[in-house]
Write an enzyme that holds these catalytic residues in place. Structure first.
Site, PDB file in Angstrom:
ATOM      1  N   THR A  10      75.995  -5.350 -22.608  1.00  0.00           N
ATOM      2  CA  THR A  10      76.020  -6.229 -21.433  1.00  0.00           C
ATOM      3  C   THR A  10      76.851  -5.663 -20.283  1.00  0.00           C
ATOM      4  OG1 THR A  10      77.928  -7.457 -22.293  1.00  0.00           O
ATOM      5  CG2 THR A  10      75.723  -8.296 -22.841  1.00  0.00           C
ATOM      6  N   ASP A  13      77.435   0.240 -18.069  1.00  0.00           N
ATOM      7  CA  ASP A  13      76.711   1.357 -18.671  1.00  0.00           C
ATOM      8  C   ASP A  13      75.667   0.878 -19.675  1.00  0.00           C
ATOM      9  OD1 ASP A  13      78.421   2.834 -17.154  1.00  0.00           O
ATOM     10  OD2 ASP A  13      79.450   3.816 -18.824  1.00  0.00           O
ATOM     11  N   LEU A  85      79.432   2.133 -26.754  1.00  0.00           N
ATOM     12  CA  LEU A  85      80.015   2.016 -25.419  1.00  0.00           C
ATOM     13  C   LEU A  85      81.082   0.933 -25.335  1.00  0.00           C
ATOM     14  CD1 LEU A  85      76.692   2.116 -23.306  1.00  0.00           C
ATOM     15  CD2 LEU A  85      77.917   4.015 -24.387  1.00  0.00           C
ATOM     16  N   ALA A  87      84.367  -1.314 -25.704  1.00  0.00           N
ATOM     17  CA  ALA A  87      85.802  -1.129 -25.937  1.00  0.00           C
ATOM     18  C   ALA A  87      86.582  -1.810 -24.831  1.00  0.00           C
ATOM     19  CB  ALA A  87      86.180   0.351 -25.976  1.00  0.00           C
ATOM     20  N   SER A  89      88.715  -1.602 -21.789  1.00  0.00           N
ATOM     21  CA  SER A  89      88.521  -0.490 -20.851  1.00  0.00           C
ATOM     22  C   SER A  89      89.611  -0.340 -19.795  1.00  0.00           C
ATOM     23  CB  SER A  89      87.163  -0.663 -20.136  1.00  0.00           C
ATOM     24  OG  SER A  89      87.119  -1.899 -19.454  1.00  0.00           O
ATOM     25  N   SER A 130      86.517   9.167 -22.431  1.00  0.00           N
ATOM     26  CA  SER A 130      87.065   8.982 -21.092  1.00  0.00           C
ATOM     27  C   SER A 130      87.917  10.162 -20.662  1.00  0.00           C
ATOM     28  CB  SER A 130      87.924   7.702 -21.070  1.00  0.00           C
ATOM     29  OG  SER A 130      88.725   7.637 -19.911  1.00  0.00           O
ATOM     30  N   GLU A 132      90.607   9.869 -19.482  1.00  0.00           N
ATOM     31  CA  GLU A 132      91.986   9.480 -19.799  1.00  0.00           C
ATOM     32  C   GLU A 132      92.531  10.246 -21.000  1.00  0.00           C
ATOM     33  OE1 GLU A 132      94.143   7.279 -18.338  1.00  0.00           O
ATOM     34  OE2 GLU A 132      92.785   6.807 -16.685  1.00  0.00           O
ATOM     35  N   TYR A 154      95.551   3.686 -24.291  1.00  0.00           N
ATOM     36  CA  TYR A 154      94.099   3.773 -24.114  1.00  0.00           C
ATOM     37  C   TYR A 154      93.635   5.218 -24.241  1.00  0.00           C
ATOM     38  CZ  TYR A 154      89.593   3.630 -21.634  1.00  0.00           C
ATOM     39  OH  TYR A 154      88.273   3.768 -21.272  1.00  0.00           O
ATOM     40  N   LYS A 158      91.219   6.764 -27.144  1.00  0.00           N
ATOM     41  CA  LYS A 158      89.989   7.462 -26.780  1.00  0.00           C
ATOM     42  C   LYS A 158      89.990   8.885 -27.352  1.00  0.00           C
ATOM     43  CE  LYS A 158      87.313   4.779 -24.229  1.00  0.00           C
ATOM     44  NZ  LYS A 158      85.881   4.554 -24.501  1.00  0.00           N
ATOM     45  N   HIS A 184      82.843   6.323 -12.956  1.00  0.00           N
ATOM     46  CA  HIS A 184      81.480   6.192 -12.452  1.00  0.00           C
ATOM     47  C   HIS A 184      81.221   4.727 -12.112  1.00  0.00           C
ATOM     48  CE1 HIS A 184      81.630   6.022 -16.825  1.00  0.00           C
ATOM     49  NE2 HIS A 184      80.552   5.242 -16.823  1.00  0.00           N
ATOM     50  N   ARG A 189      79.788  -2.839 -11.801  1.00  0.00           N
ATOM     51  CA  ARG A 189      81.152  -2.565 -12.229  1.00  0.00           C
ATOM     52  C   ARG A 189      81.967  -3.852 -12.224  1.00  0.00           C
ATOM     53  NH1 ARG A 189      83.777   1.092 -15.299  1.00  0.00           N
ATOM     54  NH2 ARG A 189      84.412   2.868 -14.051  1.00  0.00           N
TER      55      ARG A 189
END
Length: 322
Positions: A10, A13, A85, A87, A89, A130, A132, A154, A158, A184, A189
């Site tokens: 949902t 991405d 995808l 998590a 974020s 990511s 990150e 985070y 990751k 992105h 967003r």
């Protein structure tokens, strides 16, 4: 038949990926945490399309942290491709909730990989990593060989998941890989990100609905790309005979100030008249100059970001004006 399973379907991405896969003739299964808002969310049109919903797209209520429930769903769906995808974020939130972050971003991925390892026919697996993971990199730009030096919980979580995807590929022979994603954006967003905060504020100020925009600082720099391009990169990565890790990025840095200036220019305003700095909004740990080198993805996948920075910002602002 190609069958895909998407966690985080949902989100920005996940919803773009779902649309892309449906266009390519896939059967798509998705894990949905809060089903009550589906009709008004990113998947709204698909949910309301009777030719697609529960015929080619199947949304399952649940949480990816619930291992037993997830195992049952995967065994029934029998996916050929799996896109993880979902998590928490927010690097900033992870500083307040490090234990929760490690569980939901790190250990939940390991448990998912264990489910896939037990299957007779494990699907190809992509993990949405990511930039990150690089945190405080020694070099610029970063590539797939750059050492991971995360500076937030985070980023650490990751990095754990990214490395585990690699280990399951090398040690267990599974087709598992990680897409190392730089920032992105798109109109989908979440408003918690500075890009949409700025785009919405510029539109609201233009309409007279808001007077000022408060930000933590303007000096931070990011490598910003166009989200639908990155989702196309996910799919392309899993079409390779032998999957591998790839950086998806533009290779170009822009500052928050440049983003703000462009956003306000779209609505014909001088940003200096409306932006205020609030030290309380500054993040305790700011990643330093995260800029990715997409050369490997371009060379081996034929992938690149197609929407320039100025056009991307304009699209975000225009989406908030409509």
């Amino acid at each position: 038949m190609n069958i895909a399973f998407i966690t985080g379907i949902t989100g920005q991405d996940g919803s773009y990926l779902c649309e892309l896969l449906l266009e390519k003739g896939y059967e798509v299964h998705g894990l949905v945490h809060r089903p009550e808002g589906l009709s008004s969310g990113n998947l709204g049109k698909l949910v309301q399309d009777e030719t697609i919903n529960n015929k080619r797209m199947f949304l399952h209520t649940g949480s990816f942290e619930d291992t037993t429930h997830l195992r049952r769903l995967i065994m029934r769906a029998k996916p050929t491709e799996f896109y993880h995808l979902a998590a928490q974020s927010s690097p900033r939130l992870s500083l307040e909730l490090p234990e929760t972050t490690m569980e939901s971003v790190g250990m939940a991925t390991v448990r998912l990989l264990e489910i896939l390892r037990d299957l007779d026919n494990p699907p190809k697996f992509l993990y949405a990593s990511s930039s990150e993971i690089f945190g405080e990199p020694l070099g610029l730009p970063q590539d797939e060989k750059t050492a991971m030096q995360p500076s937030t919980p985070y980023g650490v979580a990751k990095a754990l998941s990214t490395q585990m995807a690699k280990i399951y590929r090398s040690a267990y022979g599974l087709n598992t890989c990680a897409a190392i994603l730089y920032n992105h954006e798109s109109p989908r967003r979440s408003g918690q990100f500075v890009t949409m905060k700025v785009a919405r504020a510029a539109a609201r100020i233009r309409r007279g609905q808001q007077k000022v925009l408060q930000l933590g600082n303007l000096t931070g720099q990011r490598d910003w790309g166009w989200a639908p391009d990155y989702v196309r990169g996910f799919w392309t990565m899993l079409q390779q005979e032998k999957v591998d890790d790839f950086i998806l990025a533009t290779g170009k840095l822009h500052s928050v100030e440049q983003f703000v200036a462009r956003a306000f220019a779209v609505v014909g305003l001088k940003w200096e008249d409306f932006v205020e700095l609030d030290p309380k909004l500054k993040t305790a740990v700011e990643p330093a100059r995260l800029c990715g080198n997409p050369e490997k993805a371009k060379r081996l996948l034929g992938w690149e970001n197609t929407v320039p920075f100025d056009t991307m910002v304009e699209r975000l602002v225009v989406s908030q004006l409509n």
